[in-house]
Design an enzyme around this catalytic site. Structure first.
Site, PDB file in Angstrom:
ATOM      1  N   CYS A   1       0.179   3.862   2.803  1.00  0.00           N
ATOM      2  CA  CYS A   1       0.507   3.292   4.102  1.00  0.00           C
ATOM      3  C   CYS A   1       1.966   3.539   4.238  1.00  0.00           C
ATOM      4  CB  CYS A   1       0.360   2.122   4.014  1.00  0.00           C
ATOM      5  SG  CYS A   1      -1.581   1.363   3.865  1.00  0.00           S
TER       6      CYS A   1
ATOM      7  N   CYS B   1       0.761  -1.352  -0.099  1.00  0.00           N
ATOM      8  CA  CYS B   1      -0.130  -0.017   0.032  1.00  0.00           C
ATOM      9  C   CYS B   1       0.811   1.328   0.092  1.00  0.00           C
ATOM     10  CB  CYS B   1      -0.901   0.033   1.086  1.00  0.00           C
ATOM     11  SG  CYS B   1      -1.606   1.711   1.581  1.00  0.00           S
TER      12      CYS B   1
END
Length: 458
Positions: free
Chosen positions: A356, A353
């Site tokens: 993230c 991600c």
């Protein structure tokens, strides 16, 4: 499906074709040089309405479609082929998997609009260069490019035989809405590709849209571009309202859209927004109440009711859902109950991600700032089990701090499902007694996080 089975089905469908009143459409095809086992077909613009079409060993496929929605996307090698399919149609699609979009042939009863849509896509491919090349153009050249595309698409539309007159009329307006949509994309995309952070379009750049009617129900139902333009229009209005009334953006959007007179447009915008953001909003109860007071679409209302009931327990002060015996990077396992007595700031993330990973430097700074305070920083990876070693290496290589845990079943972990997490990164704050403080806490890069911590005397 072997060739014999395919032929039997084809014969059966041929017999069905004699029934001119059938309430379904038929889609068949043959793929040369095929290696895939199935195709994905999506109804409308929702991936919630999709299914697979199996491909036989010799490259044939066959399916029936029963729907009120005429618009489909058949995904070929992850690329959508737009189809317009109505009950009674029999569409046949052939292509070579080694050269898909130069070999696609669409034929059969009702194939005219689908052929036009494919030709329309090819026109885009012909004129548009790379995104960088396209959006780096100056305003005049960018508009000239779009106008060439419009001209060619209109010619493609009128030169494709067999398209109903009402579709032609609607599609001519849709082509123009596509143009407006590309105009609206320009400023932000130009900044991104040219790095000209102070760039603003000229005052008259969008003058062509000055008299646009944002309450045309027919065009809203027909044109996705018009739908996007209307949604953006009310988003802009709601952002001004949020600043003026000093209220949350999501609440301002629902209040703004609720004032729309056209029921179809109002209901669709209310539903799309609430369905997407209800679970992640810190104002879920307010959103649900406003939605319920203003939506008149009973089918949509049932969906939102069910969704709200699932998340109703996720309010501040209620006991938090728990994670139990998640593998700890330092060894052993850790459960939420092990952390009682301290605030717990949870980062749900994954190594794949990008957003993230982008938060990691900010998270490290916050962790360092609150080191020794009454708070634990817990990162829960929802990577697949097959990526466990990749997760361990990432934690080590990036020198991640705090409590590093690996969820027991990625997206299907109970903790993830109980919190209705549909996207990451997701941050959650829990108090020392194990009760919810924020189900959607500010990100580490957001200054509001420190304000929240200070308000709790952490």
């Amino acid at each position: 499906m072997n060739k014999g089975t395919y032929l039997l089905l084809a014969l059966a469908i041929t017999a069905c074709n004699k029934n001119t009143n059938r309430d379904y459409a038929i889609i068949t095809g043959e793929i040369s040089n095929n290696t895939a086992s199935a195709l994905t077909i999506v109804s409308g613009d929702s991936f919630n309405s999709k299914h697979s079409i199996n491909i036989s060993s010799d490259g044939h496929f066959i399916d029936t479609l029963t729907t009120d929605n005429a618009n489909y996307s058949l995904y070929i090698d992850r690329q959508p082929l737009q189809l317009n399919v109505k009950p009674g149609d029999s569409i046949n699609i052939n292509y070579d998997a080694k050269d898909i979009f130069n070999t696609v042939k669409i034929s059969g009863k009702g194939s005219e609009i689908s052929n036009y849509l494919f030709g329309k896509k090819q026109i885009f491919a012909k004129h548009l260069g790379s995104p960088n090349e396209t959006f780096s153009k100056n305003e005049a050249d960018y508009k000239a490019l779009l106008q060439r595309i419009i001209k060619d698409q209109e010619l493609e539309l009128v030169n494709t035989e067999g398209i109903p007159a009402d579709y032609v009329s609607n599609e001519k307006r849709n082509i123009n809405y596509d143009y407006y949509n590309w105009l609206l994309r320009y400023e932000r995309a130009h900044i991104y590709f040219t790095k000209e952070q102070d760039f603003k379009v000229s005052e008259d750049f969008l003058n062509e849209m000055n008299d646009l009617d944002y309450n045309n129900e027919n065009d809203f139902n027909f044109s996705n571009s018009y739908k996007d333009i209307v949604a953006l229009h009310y988003t802009d209005k709601s952002e001004k309202k949020a600043k003026q009334d000093v209220i949350a953006n999501d609440v301002a959007f629902i209040e703004t859209v609720s004032a729309i007179e056209n029921e179809t447009i109002k209901n669709k915008l209310l539903f799309d927004f609430t369905n997407k953001f209800l679970e992640s909003s810190s104002n879920a109860k307010i959103l649900y109440t406003l939605y319920s007071e203003n939506s008149t679409n009973e089918e949509n209302n049932e969906i939102i009711d069910k969704k709200y009931k699932r998340i109703a327990g996720l309010v501040a002060g209620n006991a938090s859902p728990k994670f139990i015996d998640y593998k700890n990077h330092e060894g052993g396992t850790t459960s939420l109950d092990d952390l009682k007595g301290k605030f717990v700031y949870i980062d749900v993330w994954a190594t794949w991600c990008g957003p993230c990973v982008k938060e990691i430097p900010s998270l490290k700074k916050v962790e360092e700032q609150y080191h020794g305070k009454n708070i634990e920083f817990v990162s829960i990876s929802i990577d697949k089990a097959s990526d466990f070693n990749k997760w361990k290496k990432t934690v080590t290589d990036k020198d991640l701090k705090g409590v590093q845990l690996f969820a027991d079943n990625n997206w299907d972990s109970n903790f993830v499902k109980d919190y209705q997490i549909k996207g990451i990164p997701r941050f959650i704050l829990i108090d020392p007694e194990g009760n919810i403080v924020e189900t959607n806490a500010p990100r580490p890069s957001d200054s509001r996080l420190i304000t929240l911590f200070n308000s709790l005397n952490i």
